[in-house]
Design a protein around this motif. Sequence first.
Motif, PDB file in Angstrom:
ATOM      1  N   ARG B  60      77.695 -23.444 106.974  1.00  0.00           N
ATOM      2  CA  ARG B  60      78.944 -24.115 106.653  1.00  0.00           C
ATOM      3  C   ARG B  60      80.082 -23.133 106.406  1.00  0.00           C
ATOM      4  O   ARG B  60      81.241 -23.503 106.511  1.00  0.00           O
ATOM      5  CB  ARG B  60      78.765 -25.033 105.440  1.00  0.00           C
ATOM      6  CG  ARG B  60      78.451 -26.452 105.860  1.00  0.00           C
ATOM      7  CD  ARG B  60      78.412 -27.355 104.654  1.00  0.00           C
ATOM      8  NE  ARG B  60      77.084 -27.344 104.051  1.00  0.00           N
ATOM      9  CZ  ARG B  60      76.815 -27.867 102.858  1.00  0.00           C
ATOM     10  NH1 ARG B  60      77.782 -28.407 102.140  1.00  0.00           N
ATOM     11  NH2 ARG B  60      75.584 -27.835 102.384  1.00  0.00           N
ATOM     12  N   ASP B  61      79.767 -21.875 106.057  1.00  0.00           N
ATOM     13  CA  ASP B  61      80.849 -20.906 105.884  1.00  0.00           C
ATOM     14  C   ASP B  61      81.253 -20.256 107.215  1.00  0.00           C
ATOM     15  O   ASP B  61      82.230 -19.536 107.277  1.00  0.00           O
ATOM     16  CB  ASP B  61      80.464 -19.843 104.845  1.00  0.00           C
ATOM     17  CG  ASP B  61      79.167 -19.128 105.182  1.00  0.00           C
ATOM     18  OD1 ASP B  61      78.345 -19.691 105.951  1.00  0.00           O
ATOM     19  OD2 ASP B  61      78.951 -18.009 104.702  1.00  0.00           O
ATOM     20  N   TRP B  62      80.505 -20.503 108.251  1.00  0.00           N
ATOM     21  CA  TRP B  62      80.837 -19.958 109.569  1.00  0.00           C
ATOM     22  C   TRP B  62      81.455 -21.001 110.499  1.00  0.00           C
ATOM     23  O   TRP B  62      82.136 -20.645 111.465  1.00  0.00           O
ATOM     24  CB  TRP B  62      79.576 -19.409 110.257  1.00  0.00           C
ATOM     25  CG  TRP B  62      79.057 -18.136 109.654  1.00  0.00           C
ATOM     26  CD1 TRP B  62      79.614 -17.411 108.638  1.00  0.00           C
ATOM     27  CD2 TRP B  62      77.874 -17.433 110.040  1.00  0.00           C
ATOM     28  NE1 TRP B  62      78.850 -16.312 108.368  1.00  0.00           N
ATOM     29  CE2 TRP B  62      77.772 -16.296 109.217  1.00  0.00           C
ATOM     30  CE3 TRP B  62      76.879 -17.657 111.006  1.00  0.00           C
ATOM     31  CZ2 TRP B  62      76.720 -15.382 109.333  1.00  0.00           C
ATOM     32  CZ3 TRP B  62      75.837 -16.746 111.116  1.00  0.00           C
ATOM     33  CH2 TRP B  62      75.767 -15.626 110.280  1.00  0.00           C
ATOM     34  N   CYS B  63      81.127 -22.256 110.264  1.00  0.00           N
ATOM     35  CA  CYS B  63      81.550 -23.324 111.173  1.00  0.00           C
ATOM     36  C   CYS B  63      82.117 -24.468 110.351  1.00  0.00           C
ATOM     37  O   CYS B  63      81.548 -24.822 109.311  1.00  0.00           O
ATOM     38  CB  CYS B  63      80.353 -23.884 111.944  1.00  0.00           C
ATOM     39  SG  CYS B  63      79.515 -22.696 112.985  1.00  0.00           S
ATOM     40  N   SER B  64      83.191 -25.061 110.836  1.00  0.00           N
ATOM     41  CA  SER B  64      83.686 -26.277 110.200  1.00  0.00           C
ATOM     42  C   SER B  64      82.749 -27.430 110.528  1.00  0.00           C
ATOM     43  O   SER B  64      81.900 -27.343 111.427  1.00  0.00           O
ATOM     44  CB  SER B  64      85.090 -26.599 110.715  1.00  0.00           C
ATOM     45  OG  SER B  64      85.013 -27.080 112.042  1.00  0.00           O
ATOM     46  N   ALA B  65      82.919 -28.529 109.802  1.00  0.00           N
ATOM     47  CA  ALA B  65      82.120 -29.723 110.081  1.00  0.00           C
ATOM     48  C   ALA B  65      82.346 -30.192 111.518  1.00  0.00           C
ATOM     49  O   ALA B  65      81.402 -30.572 112.219  1.00  0.00           O
ATOM     50  CB  ALA B  65      82.493 -30.826 109.093  1.00  0.00           C
ATOM     51  N   ALA B  66      83.606 -30.145 111.951  1.00  0.00           N
ATOM     52  CA  ALA B  66      83.895 -30.564 113.332  1.00  0.00           C
ATOM     53  C   ALA B  66      83.218 -29.634 114.328  1.00  0.00           C
ATOM     54  O   ALA B  66      82.687 -30.087 115.355  1.00  0.00           O
ATOM     55  CB  ALA B  66      85.407 -30.600 113.564  1.00  0.00           C
ATOM     56  N   ASP B  67      83.208 -28.314 114.026  1.00  0.00           N
ATOM     57  CA  ASP B  67      82.487 -27.376 114.899  1.00  0.00           C
ATOM     58  C   ASP B  67      81.027 -27.792 115.058  1.00  0.00           C
ATOM     59  O   ASP B  67      80.479 -27.764 116.165  1.00  0.00           O
ATOM     60  CB  ASP B  67      82.506 -25.958 114.302  1.00  0.00           C
ATOM     61  CG  ASP B  67      83.880 -25.295 114.322  1.00  0.00           C
ATOM     62  OD1 ASP B  67      84.739 -25.711 115.117  1.00  0.00           O
ATOM     63  OD2 ASP B  67      84.079 -24.349 113.516  1.00  0.00           O
ATOM     64  N   VAL B  68      80.394 -28.120 113.932  1.00  0.00           N
ATOM     65  CA  VAL B  68      78.970 -28.500 113.990  1.00  0.00           C
ATOM     66  C   VAL B  68      78.806 -29.759 114.837  1.00  0.00           C
ATOM     67  O   VAL B  68      77.850 -29.884 115.615  1.00  0.00           O
ATOM     68  CB  VAL B  68      78.388 -28.684 112.579  1.00  0.00           C
ATOM     69  CG1 VAL B  68      76.938 -29.149 112.645  1.00  0.00           C
ATOM     70  CG2 VAL B  68      78.492 -27.383 111.782  1.00  0.00           C
ATOM     71  N   GLY B  69      79.742 -30.685 114.723  1.00  0.00           N
ATOM     72  CA  GLY B  69      79.693 -31.885 115.558  1.00  0.00           C
ATOM     73  C   GLY B  69      79.815 -31.545 117.040  1.00  0.00           C
ATOM     74  O   GLY B  69      79.033 -32.029 117.873  1.00  0.00           O
ATOM     75  N   HIS B  70      80.785 -30.687 117.363  1.00  0.00           N
ATOM     76  CA  HIS B  70      80.933 -30.263 118.760  1.00  0.00           C
ATOM     77  C   HIS B  70      79.654 -29.599 119.265  1.00  0.00           C
ATOM     78  O   HIS B  70      79.188 -29.881 120.369  1.00  0.00           O
ATOM     79  CB  HIS B  70      82.101 -29.275 118.883  1.00  0.00           C
ATOM     80  CG  HIS B  70      83.451 -29.937 118.985  1.00  0.00           C
ATOM     81  ND1 HIS B  70      83.966 -30.399 120.165  1.00  0.00           N
ATOM     82  CD2 HIS B  70      84.376 -30.221 118.046  1.00  0.00           C
ATOM     83  CE1 HIS B  70      85.164 -30.930 119.960  1.00  0.00           C
ATOM     84  NE2 HIS B  70      85.441 -30.833 118.677  1.00  0.00           N
ATOM     85  N   LYS B  71      79.111 -28.717 118.435  1.00  0.00           N
ATOM     86  CA  LYS B  71      77.934 -27.923 118.815  1.00  0.00           C
ATOM     87  C   LYS B  71      76.714 -28.820 119.035  1.00  0.00           C
ATOM     88  O   LYS B  71      75.992 -28.673 120.016  1.00  0.00           O
ATOM     89  CB  LYS B  71      77.674 -26.967 117.654  1.00  0.00           C
ATOM     90  CG  LYS B  71      76.970 -25.682 117.958  1.00  0.00           C
ATOM     91  CD  LYS B  71      76.955 -24.850 116.652  1.00  0.00           C
ATOM     92  CE  LYS B  71      76.080 -23.634 116.806  1.00  0.00           C
ATOM     93  NZ  LYS B  71      76.670 -22.647 117.715  1.00  0.00           N
ATOM     94  N   ALA B  72      76.493 -29.747 118.102  1.00  0.00           N
ATOM     95  CA  ALA B  72      75.332 -30.634 118.198  1.00  0.00           C
ATOM     96  C   ALA B  72      75.462 -31.549 119.407  1.00  0.00           C
ATOM     97  O   ALA B  72      74.478 -31.807 120.114  1.00  0.00           O
ATOM     98  CB  ALA B  72      75.192 -31.458 116.913  1.00  0.00           C
ATOM     99  N   ALA B  73      76.666 -32.034 119.642  1.00  0.00           N
ATOM    100  CA  ALA B  73      76.872 -32.891 120.812  1.00  0.00           C
ATOM    101  C   ALA B  73      76.689 -32.085 122.093  1.00  0.00           C
ATOM    102  O   ALA B  73      76.023 -32.526 123.038  1.00  0.00           O
ATOM    103  CB  ALA B  73      78.258 -33.515 120.767  1.00  0.00           C
TER     104      ALA B  73
END
Lengths: 316, 316
Positions: B60-73
């Motif tokens: 979470r300190d490297w990626c925003s929540a939206a980043d994680v969403g983009h990445k998982a998708a």
Amino acid sequence: MSETVAEVGEFRLIERFTRHFATTPAVVLGPGDDAAVVTAPDGRVVACTDMLVEGNHFRRDWCSAADVGHKAAAANLADIAAMGARPTALLAAVAAPQDLPAEWLEGLASGLAAEAAAVGAAVIGGDTTRGELLTVTVTALGDLEGRDPVLRSGAKPGDVLALAGRIGWAAGGLNVLSRGFRSPGALVGAYRRPQPPYPAGRDAALMGARAMIDVSDGLLADVGHIADDSGVAIDVDTAALPVPEAMRNAAEALGADARGWLLTGGEDHALAAVFPPDVLLPEGWRRIGTVSEGAGVTVDGHRWTGPTGWDHFAKD
Amino acid sequence: MSETVAEVGEFRLIERFTRHFATTPAVVLGPGDDAAVVTAPDGRVVACTDMLVEGNHFRRDWCSAADVGHKAAAANLADIAAMGARPTALLAAVAAPQDLPAEWLEGLASGLAAEAAAVGAAVIGGDTTRGELLTVTVTALGDLEGRDPVLRSGAKPGDVLALAGRIGWAAGGLNVLSRGFRSPGALVGAYRRPQPPYPAGRDAALMGARAMIDVSDGLLADVGHIADDSGVAIDVDTAALPVPEAMRNAAEALGADARGWLLTGGEDHALAAVFPPDVLLPEGWRRIGTVSEGAGVTVDGHRWTGPTGWDHFAKD
């Protein structure tokens, strides 16, 4: 000594996981490629997903790996059945701690495969990865066979509320286990391996059910979803929900409230549905209440003052 | 102060999570019922699932929540593209610690929705539950549009290995972040939000690709899967894989090996495919190697002695 997942390594582990998965005529391409392919003869596909986390949804000292597989599959297959659809396939993703015995994952796979097979579905793919908290996510797919999906929103005043399958047993079993007991087996077994009335979902759709839901959070909470989404009031008639003797005895021995298990216990994955008033209920369905104008759920005409069900984020 | 998921409660949380999900003409029924319904015009549906665990797949300190969403998708949509299919829908299950800010879940939802929308797909359903380790499982569905799925097993001796999309950037970004830096942005951004070449998958299928894979574990590891499943040898020609200057500079500054990033770094979700020798490669594809009789993967004709890719259960 059993090997751990770290010792087995990812690629061999996937092989050991997926070899439990049988195929069906609907499976065009099973596990082993970037994605799987399953038939969707209706031209539409029904899909849902559900996640089980160790400690919150299961405990390894309370459930075998196969039990967790059955439970994770059942939670999803029941959701497909609650749309009036026929389940066709499951996908399963598992995060496993490095020290998890590889045979636990194999047990999980065998449980998933067996529960899927019981409804003619197959496990077609998945993912295994490392995570310090054992977590299982299952996705289920289903076919509507040309019918409309049965939503939560179709109930009308004058309709009849009906139930298929058992309620309260899994909640009783959880209560038994959390007090440190392992019997009665009927309750504990129901918690470990729910027995959703899968064919009842399709039967209800064929008989014109106007609304349907998988009872996973508790009867009152889930009937409440039908009431809310349909814009109606629903009264549950407890005379139609007698407490089975084995359940009453267990509750008395524990000083617990069997009626609370029945009305607010989830995880048996019964199906609740609303039918037009003149319906001849399909086999396995029994009348348990009535729909009227208004809002909310009542029990025997009175507001229910106990807890209504399960909030996964509630404080302990 | 932002509310936590425990304070918001499950039902309001689901509402806040799902309101980010737009619809498409393919969505028959979106979130909010027991299951969702999406069209499968081909009569078959392609499906895959992938799980991301905090600490192992994102921080979470490297990626925003939206980043994680983009990445998982992206991880899932790229798998659908690698079958030569068109992604239609995503489902997302999230286990969240009780103290997670509810707005983190909203950011995740917005990232999932945006990445899905970029390929014309929609998020149709999901599950939110409590789990002390933040975990996101995404399932993707796709449509083959009447074509055969492109498997890993169709490569033949004499064929050409080709690549679409970028490799090495996400591995470089991860290396930068794990050394405590936040730049160069081109690398870090690639790690945070991969840019899979989605249309290249369908294009490759239309142009007769014989085998295809999503490069998620590293080029050599994933090309190795094609070699193994096809029963062929594949040689990767590094002359076709020059190290971009920005990547070389960053690697030199870190004392890292940029060629290693290129050959063994996953998570950019490039696509690798094998085409017949006389093919005119579709736009976005470049020739990077050759297929011959034999087994295994070589680099410029020699055995690769470095690591080949990512084992999710390997010891640190």
